[in-house]
Design an enzyme around this catalytic site. Structure first.
Site, PDB file in Angstrom:
ATOM      1  N   ARG A 157      18.309  36.350  82.840  1.00  5.51           N
ATOM      2  CA  ARG A 157      16.942  36.098  82.370  1.00  5.51           C
ATOM      3  C   ARG A 157      16.004  35.677  83.503  1.00  5.51           C
ATOM      4  O   ARG A 157      14.868  36.126  83.558  1.00  5.51           O
ATOM      5  CB  ARG A 157      16.939  35.088  81.215  1.00  5.51           C
ATOM      6  CG  ARG A 157      16.846  33.642  81.547  1.00  5.51           C
ATOM      7  CD  ARG A 157      17.524  32.797  80.509  1.00  5.51           C
ATOM      8  NE  ARG A 157      18.931  33.097  80.477  1.00  5.51           N
ATOM      9  CZ  ARG A 157      19.556  33.655  79.453  1.00  5.51           C
ATOM     10  NH1 ARG A 157      18.910  33.942  78.364  1.00  5.51           N
ATOM     11  NH2 ARG A 157      20.841  33.920  79.519  1.00  5.51           N
ATOM     12  N   THR A 158      16.451  34.824  84.393  1.00  3.57           N
ATOM     13  CA  THR A 158      15.525  34.332  85.414  1.00  3.57           C
ATOM     14  C   THR A 158      15.092  35.476  86.331  1.00  3.57           C
ATOM     15  O   THR A 158      13.909  35.639  86.627  1.00  3.57           O
ATOM     16  CB  THR A 158      16.174  33.185  86.217  1.00  3.57           C
ATOM     17  OG1 THR A 158      16.515  32.151  85.305  1.00  3.57           O
ATOM     18  CG2 THR A 158      15.237  32.642  87.268  1.00  3.57           C
ATOM     19  N   HIS A 173      15.408  23.674  89.523  1.00  2.27           N
ATOM     20  CA  HIS A 173      15.033  24.987  88.987  1.00  2.27           C
ATOM     21  C   HIS A 173      13.555  24.852  88.582  1.00  2.27           C
ATOM     22  O   HIS A 173      13.223  24.782  87.401  1.00  2.27           O
ATOM     23  CB  HIS A 173      15.917  25.315  87.784  1.00  2.27           C
ATOM     24  CG  HIS A 173      15.901  26.737  87.354  1.00  2.27           C
ATOM     25  ND1 HIS A 173      14.908  27.622  87.712  1.00  2.27           N
ATOM     26  CD2 HIS A 173      16.764  27.437  86.572  1.00  2.27           C
ATOM     27  CE1 HIS A 173      15.177  28.798  87.163  1.00  2.27           C
ATOM     28  NE2 HIS A 173      16.294  28.717  86.477  1.00  2.27           N
ATOM     29  N   LYS A 229      28.942  39.564 106.544  1.00  2.00           N
ATOM     30  CA  LYS A 229      29.228  39.966 107.931  1.00  2.00           C
ATOM     31  C   LYS A 229      28.958  38.805 108.888  1.00  2.00           C
ATOM     32  O   LYS A 229      28.877  38.992 110.091  1.00  2.00           O
ATOM     33  CB  LYS A 229      28.352  41.153 108.329  1.00  2.00           C
ATOM     34  CG  LYS A 229      28.567  42.393 107.489  1.00  2.00           C
ATOM     35  CD  LYS A 229      27.673  43.518 107.988  1.00  2.00           C
ATOM     36  CE  LYS A 229      27.698  44.699 107.043  1.00  2.00           C
ATOM     37  NZ  LYS A 229      26.639  45.661 107.361  1.00  2.00           N
ATOM     38  N   ARG A 268      17.779  32.592  94.547  1.00  2.64           N
ATOM     39  CA  ARG A 268      18.732  31.738  93.822  1.00  2.64           C
ATOM     40  C   ARG A 268      20.011  31.687  94.639  1.00  2.64           C
ATOM     41  O   ARG A 268      20.501  32.728  95.091  1.00  2.64           O
ATOM     42  CB  ARG A 268      19.011  32.291  92.424  1.00  2.64           C
ATOM     43  CG  ARG A 268      20.174  31.592  91.753  1.00  2.64           C
ATOM     44  CD  ARG A 268      20.382  31.995  90.330  1.00  2.64           C
ATOM     45  NE  ARG A 268      19.382  31.407  89.461  1.00  2.64           N
ATOM     46  CZ  ARG A 268      19.498  31.355  88.126  1.00  2.64           C
ATOM     47  NH1 ARG A 268      20.553  31.861  87.531  1.00  2.64           N
ATOM     48  NH2 ARG A 268      18.557  30.808  87.392  1.00  2.64           N
TER      49      ARG A 268
HETATM   50  C1  NCD Z   1      19.831  27.862  83.720  1.00  3.42           C
HETATM   51  C2  NCD Z   1      20.223  27.866  85.187  1.00  3.42           C
HETATM   52  O1  NCD Z   1      20.567  28.911  85.725  1.00  3.42           O
HETATM   53  O2  NCD Z   1      20.143  26.792  85.737  1.00  3.42           O
HETATM   54  N1  NCD Z   1      19.514  29.096  83.214  1.00  3.42           N
HETATM   55  C3  NCD Z   1      18.276  29.602  83.448  1.00  3.42           C
HETATM   56  O3  NCD Z   1      17.897  29.865  84.554  1.00  3.42           O
HETATM   57  N2  NCD Z   1      17.465  29.718  82.377  1.00  3.42           N
HETATM   58  C4  NCD Z   1      20.703  27.071  82.863  1.00  3.42           C
HETATM   59  C5  NCD Z   1      22.181  27.361  82.820  1.00  3.42           C
HETATM   60  O4  NCD Z   1      22.711  28.217  83.510  1.00  3.42           O
HETATM   61  O5  NCD Z   1      22.837  26.680  82.028  1.00  3.42           O
END
Ligand code: NCD
Length: 348
Positions: free
Chosen positions: A57-58, A135, A86, A107
């Site tokens: 989703r993100t 986040h 590498k 990420r």
């Molecule tokens: C979260 C994350 O990745 O920190 N998800 C997200 O980005 N909506 C929460 C999770 O993974 O539990």
């Protein structure tokens, strides 16, 4: 302070004025996110989306936000497909890809990696989740959702009781959310977790210094009593060290209809950053609330689009162009996105 050219690595960057400005822009972009209007302020710009950790989703939410502003997106997912295998340093990777893109979303499972990447480039870097750290864009969309839920009900955030429940130690979304909530006034914040998975002390102390009433409990019925908001989180087993276990994460932490109806305020807003763990014994947010209009989880995911659009337009310095660049869209959109969407949440 202007966000143009800034890295968005932590919620510590924001003050109340910046949040207000960002959320006003998100409101303006809401019809674009909903597919009713078109805005092309990022036409020609390219986003580099670097995900070194699992995400659906993100990543897609960042992509959709950028694409809906007329930009193009290039994705890479997983460490194994990058030159890091590498032996390349993060600083080198950062400088290389910064020559290709106008903005980066990163990420990474290591809390420091996003900072290393940001310090090696002047191209804006947005933190899409750094290990168990922060986040920030999730917290911004959570707060944006919370504000619109309260506005719809004519309620003010001031004085409300917000329960954060679940794995508060490793859950980066709640770390960022607590930082943002600390900017508001007179909240009662209750952290509900097993003793092994508490909210970091430093974040609790900071919220207390900002004048909020802070409680900690391992009893969900006590913690959720009279809550205006329940923000549930998944247990983050992937972040456990070899000696950590979730032995004390019992079914008592499951947020379900019986608990919500038994103890929360009748108009409680139920939130979760998703994904929720729906496997048996996971004790996460239950599916028995799926048809309950107080469940705001998909209004949260939807809110990620205007919020992230507003951030992109701001860091790339085109926020002031948004208003004059909007035009109507003609394609089909359903009246409701999902079969369980609340009656007040139609697209038209
Ligand atoms: C979260 C994350 O990745 O920190 N998800 C997200 O980005 N909506 C929460 C999770 O993974 O539990």
């Amino acid at each position: 302070m202007s966000l143009t050219g800034k890295h968005i690595l932590s919620c510590d960057l924001f003050d109340r004025d910046m949040l207000e400005e960002l959320f006003l822009l998100a409101d303006l972009l809401q019809p674009v996110a909903r597919g009713h209007r078109v805005c092309r302020v990022l036409e020609g710009a390219v986003l580099g989306s670097l995900f070194f950790e699992a995400s659906t989703r993100t990543r897609l939410s960042f992509d959709s936000a950028f694409l809906r502003l007329g930009g193009a997106v290039s994705d890479t997912t997983g460490v194994t497909v990058t030159s890091i295998t590498k032996g390349e340093s993060l600083a080198d990777t950062s400088r290389v890809v910064s020559g290709y893109f106008d903005v980066l979303v990163v990420r990474h499972p290591d809390e420091q990696a996003v900072h290393e990447i940001a310090s090696a480039t002047h191209v804006p870097v947005l933190n899409g989740g750094n290990g168990g750290g922060e986040h920030p864009t999730q917290a911004l969309l959570d707060l944006y959702t919370l504000r619109s839920e309260f506005a719809r009900m004519g309620k003010s955030l001031k004085g409300s009781r917000i329960a954060l429940i679940g794995d508060l130690r490793h859950g980066r979304t709640v770390h960022s959310l607590l930082r943002l909530l600390s900017l508001y006034e007179g909240l009662s914040i209750v952290c509900v977790s097993p003793p092994s998975l508490p909210m970091p002390r430093e974040l609790l102390d900071r919220a207390a210094r900002c004048g909020h009433r802070i409680e900690e409990t391992d009893n969900a019925s006590v913690g959720l009593k009279d809550a205006d908001v329940v923000y549930a989180t998944r247990i983050q087993k992937e972040r456990f060290t070899s000696t950590e276990t979730a032995f004390d994460y019992s079914a008592d932490f499951r947020v379900d209809g019986a608990l919500v109806n038994g103890v929360c305020k009748p108009e409680v807003v139920i939130m979760h950053p998703l994904p929720r763990d729906s496997t048996a014994g996971a004790n996460d947010l239950s599916n028995d609330l799926d048809q309950d209009v107080r469940l705001a989880i998909f209004r949260q995911t939807d809110a990620g689009i205007p919020t992230r659009m507003a951030l992109f337009a701001s860091v790339l310095g085109v926020a002031h162009q948004v208003g004059s660049s909007l035009r109507d869209a003609d394609w089909y959109r359903p009246k409701y996105i999902g079969p369980n969407d609340a009656p007040f949440y139609s697209l038209q």
